[in-house]
Design an enzyme around this catalytic site. Structure first.
Site, PDB file in Angstrom:
ATOM      1  N   GLY A  40       0.808  -1.222   0.000  1.00  0.00           N
ATOM      2  CA  GLY A  40       0.000   0.000   0.000  1.00  0.00           C
ATOM      3  C   GLY A  40       0.836   1.264   0.000  1.00  0.00           C
ATOM      4  N   CYS A  41       1.925   1.257   0.773  1.00  0.00           N
ATOM      5  CA  CYS A  41       2.775   2.449   0.875  1.00  0.00           C
ATOM      6  C   CYS A  41       3.520   2.711  -0.430  1.00  0.00           C
ATOM      7  CB  CYS A  41       3.754   2.288   2.033  1.00  0.00           C
ATOM      8  SG  CYS A  41       2.932   2.098   3.635  1.00  0.00           S
ATOM      9  N   THR A  42       3.918   1.655  -1.104  1.00  0.00           N
ATOM     10  CA  THR A  42       4.572   1.818  -2.403  1.00  0.00           C
ATOM     11  C   THR A  42       3.588   2.376  -3.433  1.00  0.00           C
ATOM     12  OG1 THR A  42       6.084  -0.004  -1.921  1.00  0.00           O
ATOM     13  CG2 THR A  42       5.827   0.623  -4.237  1.00  0.00           C
TER      14      THR A  42
END
Length: 234
Positions: free
Chosen positions: A124-126
């Site tokens: 998700g952060c990527t």
């Protein structure tokens, strides 16, 4: 000389309550495990900072050395002000990728998207970083900077940026000072395990340093586009 039963109860209760004050869950009675005779001798030391005898009458001095039980533990949480739109954004000074320090004052006179995420190089952060990076020209066209922040180190940010060819400023909040100030260091739960971590959040800060918009518990899909629309309208 043998120890009397009363002395034995006092000694056992004293040791038990010392342990209780350090590790036991608040809200239990320190004397609740020593039986009615122990309660008569010691009084029940409650975790509301009140000492009472076995009849429920207040007593001035707790029988257990150290007094009433401690306040409720916070499991690493600190009381922080809940920010709202219109508040002045808390200042910060943190290392960024590359090692240089960055503060909120560095962006004075420009709008700022400050987005917080849990960990570099996770799915998700990527995705969120790639979405914001892709829209950098559009944000620049409306005089808006983009800054990400997570508890990762500056060195880890360097590797993350290189791997995904990101051109974003990423702050290293390893001691959670920014996360605490912005009220986004929260208790989380995964597979039945509770732990402290970053709540995925975004703050749109205006050119005067005030918070114009807040997004909490962000869902990544479409989020960068929504923030861009808000920046253009500001």
């Amino acid at each position: 000389m043998s120890m009397s039963s009363d002395d034995a109860i006092r000694q056992a209760a004293t040791a038990a309550c010392r342990i209780f004050r350090q590790i036991a869950a608040p809200g239990l009675l320190c004397g609740s495990r020593i039986g009615p005779e122990g309660s008569r001798l010691l009084g029940e030391i409650r975790c509301d900072n009140t000492s009472v005898d076995h009849r429920g009458h207040p007593i001035e001095n707790a029988a257990v050395q150290g007094g009433p039980c401690p306040p409720k533990a916070t499991k690493g949480r600190q009381k922080t002000m809940v920010l709202k739109e219109g508040d002045r954004a808390p200042d910060f000074r943190l290392p960024r990728d590359g090692g240089e320090e960055v503060s909120l004052e560095s962006f004075r006179g420009r709008k700022l998207v400050l987005y917080a995420y849990p960990k570099d190089d996770t799915t998700g952060c990527t995705r969120e970083a790639i979405d914001f990076n892709r829209l950098r020209p559009e944000f620049a066209a409306c005089a808006t900077e983009i800054v990400g922040v997570s508890p990762d180190s500056a060195q880890r940010h360097d590797r993350f940026k290189l791997k995904h060819q990101l051109d974003l400023t990423l702050l290293a909040d390893e001691s959670q000072t920014l996360a605490q100030a912005y009220g986004i260091w929260t208790e989380k739960s995964m597979y039945g395990r509770k732990f402290m971590g970053i709540e995925r959040s975004t703050f749109l800060i205006d050119a005067e340093g005030r918070i114009a918009r807040i997004w909490r518990k962000v869902k990544v899909a479409g989020h960068a586009e929504e923030v861009l629309a808000a920046a253009r309208a500001l």
